[in-house]
Structure formats: structure tokens, C-alpha cells
Design a protein around this motif. Structure first.
Motif, PDB file in Angstrom:
ATOM      1  N   GLU A  80     -33.620  21.985 -18.757  1.00  0.00           N
ATOM      2  CA  GLU A  80     -34.585  22.875 -19.407  1.00  0.00           C
ATOM      3  C   GLU A  80     -35.316  23.747 -18.384  1.00  0.00           C
ATOM      4  O   GLU A  80     -35.601  24.921 -18.649  1.00  0.00           O
ATOM      5  CB  GLU A  80     -35.597  22.058 -20.228  1.00  0.00           C
ATOM      6  N   ASP A  81     -35.625  23.171 -17.226  1.00  0.00           N
ATOM      7  CA  ASP A  81     -36.245  23.962 -16.154  1.00  0.00           C
ATOM      8  C   ASP A  81     -35.337  25.122 -15.765  1.00  0.00           C
ATOM      9  O   ASP A  81     -35.783  26.259 -15.615  1.00  0.00           O
ATOM     10  CB  ASP A  81     -36.499  23.087 -14.914  1.00  0.00           C
ATOM     11  N   LEU A  82     -34.057  24.828 -15.583  1.00  0.00           N
ATOM     12  CA  LEU A  82     -33.106  25.846 -15.153  1.00  0.00           C
ATOM     13  C   LEU A  82     -32.939  26.936 -16.204  1.00  0.00           C
ATOM     14  O   LEU A  82     -32.900  28.125 -15.879  1.00  0.00           O
ATOM     15  CB  LEU A  82     -31.762  25.204 -14.835  1.00  0.00           C
ATOM     16  N   LYS A  83     -32.819  26.549 -17.465  1.00  0.00           N
ATOM     17  CA  LYS A  83     -32.699  27.545 -18.535  1.00  0.00           C
ATOM     18  C   LYS A  83     -33.911  28.471 -18.545  1.00  0.00           C
ATOM     19  O   LYS A  83     -33.778  29.688 -18.733  1.00  0.00           O
ATOM     20  CB  LYS A  83     -32.556  26.844 -19.886  1.00  0.00           C
ATOM     21  N   ASP A  84     -35.078  27.910 -18.353  1.00  0.00           N
ATOM     22  CA  ASP A  84     -36.305  28.702 -18.336  1.00  0.00           C
ATOM     23  C   ASP A  84     -36.316  29.664 -17.146  1.00  0.00           C
ATOM     24  O   ASP A  84     -36.694  30.839 -17.284  1.00  0.00           O
ATOM     25  CB  ASP A  84     -37.524  27.777 -18.280  1.00  0.00           C
ATOM     26  N   ILE A  85     -35.881  29.182 -15.973  1.00  0.00           N
ATOM     27  CA  ILE A  85     -35.826  30.030 -14.781  1.00  0.00           C
ATOM     28  C   ILE A  85     -34.840  31.179 -14.981  1.00  0.00           C
ATOM     29  O   ILE A  85     -35.144  32.335 -14.654  1.00  0.00           O
ATOM     30  CB  ILE A  85     -35.432  29.196 -13.544  1.00  0.00           C
ATOM     31  N   ILE A  86     -33.652  30.882 -15.515  1.00  0.00           N
ATOM     32  CA  ILE A  86     -32.656  31.924 -15.740  1.00  0.00           C
ATOM     33  C   ILE A  86     -33.203  33.007 -16.662  1.00  0.00           C
ATOM     34  O   ILE A  86     -33.092  34.201 -16.385  1.00  0.00           O
ATOM     35  CB  ILE A  86     -31.356  31.329 -16.336  1.00  0.00           C
ATOM     36  N   GLN A  87     -33.812  32.585 -17.783  1.00  0.00           N
ATOM     37  CA  GLN A  87     -34.313  33.557 -18.741  1.00  0.00           C
ATOM     38  C   GLN A  87     -35.454  34.377 -18.165  1.00  0.00           C
ATOM     39  O   GLN A  87     -35.510  35.601 -18.341  1.00  0.00           O
ATOM     40  CB  GLN A  87     -34.788  32.837 -20.012  1.00  0.00           C
ATOM     41  N   PHE A  88     -36.366  33.717 -17.448  1.00  0.00           N
ATOM     42  CA  PHE A  88     -37.517  34.419 -16.877  1.00  0.00           C
ATOM     43  C   PHE A  88     -37.068  35.361 -15.762  1.00  0.00           C
ATOM     44  O   PHE A  88     -37.536  36.501 -15.653  1.00  0.00           O
ATOM     45  CB  PHE A  88     -38.533  33.403 -16.370  1.00  0.00           C
ATOM     46  N   ARG A  89     -36.131  34.899 -14.912  1.00  0.00           N
ATOM     47  CA  ARG A  89     -35.608  35.786 -13.864  1.00  0.00           C
ATOM     48  C   ARG A  89     -34.959  37.012 -14.472  1.00  0.00           C
ATOM     49  O   ARG A  89     -35.139  38.139 -13.982  1.00  0.00           O
ATOM     50  CB  ARG A  89     -34.585  35.032 -12.998  1.00  0.00           C
ATOM     51  N   TRP A  90     -34.196  36.808 -15.522  1.00  0.00           N
ATOM     52  CA  TRP A  90     -33.530  37.929 -16.173  1.00  0.00           C
ATOM     53  C   TRP A  90     -34.545  38.944 -16.690  1.00  0.00           C
ATOM     54  O   TRP A  90     -34.416  40.145 -16.472  1.00  0.00           O
ATOM     55  CB  TRP A  90     -32.632  37.432 -17.305  1.00  0.00           C
ATOM     56  N   GLU A  91     -35.575  38.470 -17.385  1.00  0.00           N
ATOM     57  CA  GLU A  91     -36.575  39.377 -17.949  1.00  0.00           C
ATOM     58  C   GLU A  91     -37.298  40.162 -16.853  1.00  0.00           C
ATOM     59  O   GLU A  91     -37.515  41.377 -16.977  1.00  0.00           O
ATOM     60  CB  GLU A  91     -37.582  38.597 -18.798  1.00  0.00           C
ATOM     61  N   ILE A  92     -37.677  39.474 -15.772  1.00  0.00           N
ATOM     62  CA  ILE A  92     -38.406  40.130 -14.687  1.00  0.00           C
ATOM     63  C   ILE A  92     -37.505  41.102 -13.932  1.00  0.00           C
ATOM     64  O   ILE A  92     -37.887  42.266 -13.665  1.00  0.00           O
ATOM     65  CB  ILE A  92     -38.986  39.079 -13.720  1.00  0.00           C
ATOM     66  N   GLU A  93     -36.294  40.669 -13.572  1.00  0.00           N
ATOM     67  CA  GLU A  93     -35.407  41.524 -12.787  1.00  0.00           C
ATOM     68  C   GLU A  93     -34.857  42.679 -13.626  1.00  0.00           C
ATOM     69  O   GLU A  93     -34.606  43.770 -13.102  1.00  0.00           O
ATOM     70  CB  GLU A  93     -34.280  40.691 -12.179  1.00  0.00           C
ATOM     71  N   LYS A  94     -34.675  42.468 -14.916  1.00  0.00           N
ATOM     72  CA  LYS A  94     -34.268  43.543 -15.819  1.00  0.00           C
ATOM     73  C   LYS A  94     -35.322  44.646 -15.805  1.00  0.00           C
ATOM     74  O   LYS A  94     -35.001  45.839 -15.655  1.00  0.00           O
ATOM     75  CB  LYS A  94     -34.092  42.998 -17.230  1.00  0.00           C
ATOM     76  N   LEU A  95     -36.579  44.252 -15.961  1.00  0.00           N
ATOM     77  CA  LEU A  95     -37.662  45.229 -15.958  1.00  0.00           C
ATOM     78  C   LEU A  95     -37.750  45.945 -14.610  1.00  0.00           C
ATOM     79  O   LEU A  95     -37.900  47.171 -14.544  1.00  0.00           O
ATOM     80  CB  LEU A  95     -38.985  44.526 -16.276  1.00  0.00           C
ATOM     81  N   GLY A  96     -37.631  45.182 -13.524  1.00  0.00           N
ATOM     82  CA  GLY A  96     -37.712  45.774 -12.191  1.00  0.00           C
ATOM     83  C   GLY A  96     -36.590  46.765 -11.938  1.00  0.00           C
ATOM     84  O   GLY A  96     -36.808  47.835 -11.346  1.00  0.00           O
ATOM     85  N   LEU A  97     -35.369  46.439 -12.385  1.00  0.00           N
ATOM     86  CA  LEU A  97     -34.244  47.354 -12.183  1.00  0.00           C
ATOM     87  C   LEU A  97     -34.389  48.596 -13.055  1.00  0.00           C
ATOM     88  O   LEU A  97     -34.083  49.706 -12.612  1.00  0.00           O
ATOM     89  CB  LEU A  97     -32.926  46.632 -12.479  1.00  0.00           C
ATOM     90  N   GLU A  98     -34.848  48.412 -14.267  1.00  0.00           N
ATOM     91  CA  GLU A  98     -35.072  49.571 -15.149  1.00  0.00           C
ATOM     92  C   GLU A  98     -36.064  50.544 -14.515  1.00  0.00           C
ATOM     93  O   GLU A  98     -35.839  51.760 -14.497  1.00  0.00           O
ATOM     94  CB  GLU A  98     -35.597  49.111 -16.512  1.00  0.00           C
ATOM     95  N   TRP A  99     -37.157  50.012 -13.991  1.00  0.00           N
ATOM     96  CA  TRP A  99     -38.163  50.876 -13.357  1.00  0.00           C
ATOM     97  C   TRP A  99     -37.611  51.518 -12.089  1.00  0.00           C
ATOM     98  O   TRP A  99     -37.897  52.679 -11.802  1.00  0.00           O
ATOM     99  CB  TRP A  99     -39.419  50.068 -13.041  1.00  0.00           C
ATOM    100  N   SER A 100     -36.823  50.762 -11.346  1.00  0.00           N
ATOM    101  CA  SER A 100     -36.236  51.315 -10.121  1.00  0.00           C
ATOM    102  C   SER A 100     -35.244  52.432 -10.434  1.00  0.00           C
ATOM    103  O   SER A 100     -35.185  53.449  -9.734  1.00  0.00           O
ATOM    104  CB  SER A 100     -35.546  50.208  -9.321  1.00  0.00           C
ATOM    105  N   LEU A 101     -34.451  52.257 -11.472  1.00  0.00           N
ATOM    106  CA  LEU A 101     -33.507  53.299 -11.864  1.00  0.00           C
ATOM    107  C   LEU A 101     -34.243  54.563 -12.312  1.00  0.00           C
ATOM    108  O   LEU A 101     -33.762  55.682 -12.095  1.00  0.00           O
ATOM    109  CB  LEU A 101     -32.598  52.789 -12.991  1.00  0.00           C
ATOM    110  N   LYS A 102     -35.395  54.379 -12.898  1.00  0.00           N
ATOM    111  CA  LYS A 102     -36.187  55.525 -13.348  1.00  0.00           C
ATOM    112  C   LYS A 102     -36.849  56.239 -12.181  1.00  0.00           C
ATOM    113  O   LYS A 102     -36.886  57.481 -12.126  1.00  0.00           O
ATOM    114  CB  LYS A 102     -37.260  55.053 -14.342  1.00  0.00           C
TER     115      LYS A 102
END
Length: 224
Positions: A80-102
Motif C-alpha cells: 500500500e505504501d508503494l502504490k501510494d508513492i507511485i500515484q503521488f509521484r505520478w501526479e506531482i511529476e505530471k504537473l511538473g512536466l506539464e508546466w515545464s513543457l509550457k
């Protein structure tokens, strides 16, 4: 680990925290292990005060848990810890990449290419010598993911990503130790990710980013 009088307290705390972080990441300190100050002094050196500060720092990063009555222990590492880390990393890095691409320019793209090149070379070495090159590869992988967010113009977002990566390291390194990583597939996807960034293709870049995060971590869930 021995410290001279030339080290100030902040430096000592940082060095101790780095050493404990590495041992947690590499499984030398197992999940849920109780961290006793006197035992840590023998292992890492430093004063009781410095060790408590280092553990408090690691607690803020999610690697150590602090309890007023029971002291410090290594954070758990469940499915459960790992699933939470994967999902949270995805949400944070997705947002960061979107902003960087912009916001990103050619200079940012160049930094991503450079980080990708360093990671590629580190992957070649870790395939040949998994134990000796593990730390180099892990740091290169961490730097690559940070570079993807480099043009986000959000220090807090980057700091959060770095903390989440630190929390995922022990899962990634466990997979490395157990020879579970498909480096050919990982490298191919990372190449597609960089190319999508250069092409300004946000949809493709985000797809590759998610595959990269899960490519290092999702198989650990299957094996738990």
C-alpha cells in the motif's frame, strides 16, 4: 564515520542523514527497524543531538517515523505504501512536466538531454556491475526526473518530487538487487520521452513519464 572539529553541526547532521538515507534505500536498515540513538552513534558517529536532528530531517522526508513515546523507526514499506508513492509521484511529476513543457526553452531541453545521456551511461554500467554502480545509476535516475521538472518554475513542486523519489528509492533498489529491471525497455521508453519533449508532444511525453515511473516500481507490487 568520524567528524573533526572543522565540521559545523549542520554539516554533521547532513552527512549523518545522507548515510542513514542511503542505508534505508539499500535495505541495510529494514522497514520498521527501531532506530536507537546509542546504536546509531556507534554506526555513524556524531552526537546524540546531531543524530536526533538527522532523524527528524529524515522524518520530514517520509523515510523515518517519529513517535513521542517510542522514538524513531524506519518507515514501513508495504504494498500500500508503494502504490501510494507511485500515484503521488505520478501526479506531482505530471504537473511538473506539464508546466515545464509550457514554460521551457531550448536551454531546459538541453538540460534534459544532458541528464538523459548521463543516465544512459549509468545504465550501461549498472547492467555490467549492479552492486558497484547502483548508487551512481540511482543518482542519475533521480537527476533525470528532476530535470523533467526544471522549467516548472516551482521550487516547492521540485522539493516535493525529490522527497517522493527518496521514498521510492528502496523499492527501486530492491528491484535492482533482485534483477527485476528491464533496462532495455526502460531505456527505450526514456528515449521516447526525451524525443516527445523535443517535439513538444505533451500527450506522448506524459504517457512515457508514467511508464517510466511504473517501469521502475510496479513490478515490485506484483512480487510482494
Amino acid at each position: 564515520m568520524i567528524f573533526s572539529n572543522n565540521f559545523d553541526n549542520a554539516t554533521v547532521v547532513g552527512l549523518i542523514a545522507s548515510a542513514i538515507r542511503r542505508d534505508i534505500s539499500f535495505g541495510e536498515l529494514s522497514p520498521d527497524t527501531r532506530l536507537k540513538i546509542e546504536e546509531l552513534r556507534i554506526r555513524y558517529g556524531g552526537s546524540s543531538h546531531s543524530l536526533r536532528e538527522a532523524l527528524t530531517l529524515l522524518s520530514s522526508q517520509g523515510l523515518v517515523e517519529a513517535n513521542a513515546q517510542r522514538g524513531f523507526r524506519v518507515s514501513s514499506a508495504t504494498e500500500e505504501d508503494l502504490k501510494d508513492i507511485i500515484q503521488f509521484r505520478w501526479e506531482i511529476e505530471k504537473l511538473g512536466l506539464e508546466w515545464s513543457l509550457k514554460n521551457g526553452d531550448v536551454k531546459w531541453q538541453g538540460k534534459v538531454i544532458a541528464a538523459s545521456h548521463v543516465l544512459s551511461k549509468a545504465q550501461e554500467r549498472v547492467i555490467v556491475s549492479p552492486i558497484d554502480a547502483a548508487l551512481e545509476w540511482d543518482e542519475a535516475n533521480r537527476a533525470f526526473h528532476i530535470s523533467l521538472m526544471g522549467a516548472s518554475d516551482s521550487p516547492r513542486l521540485i522539493t516535493t518530487q525529490a522527497q517522493l523519489y527518496d521514498q521510492s528509492r528502496r523499492f527501486i533498489l530492491r528491484a535492482l538487487r533482485e534483477n527485476q529491471l528491464n533496462f532495455l525497455s526502460i531505456a527505450e521508453n526514456q528515449s521516447h520521452l526525451v524525443q516527445a519533449i523535443l517535439n513538444g508532444d505533451q500527450e506522448a511525453a506524459l504517457t512515457c513519464l508514467r511508464l517510466d515511473i511504473e517501469g521502475n516500481l510496479a513490478h515490485v507490487i506484483k512480487d510482494n
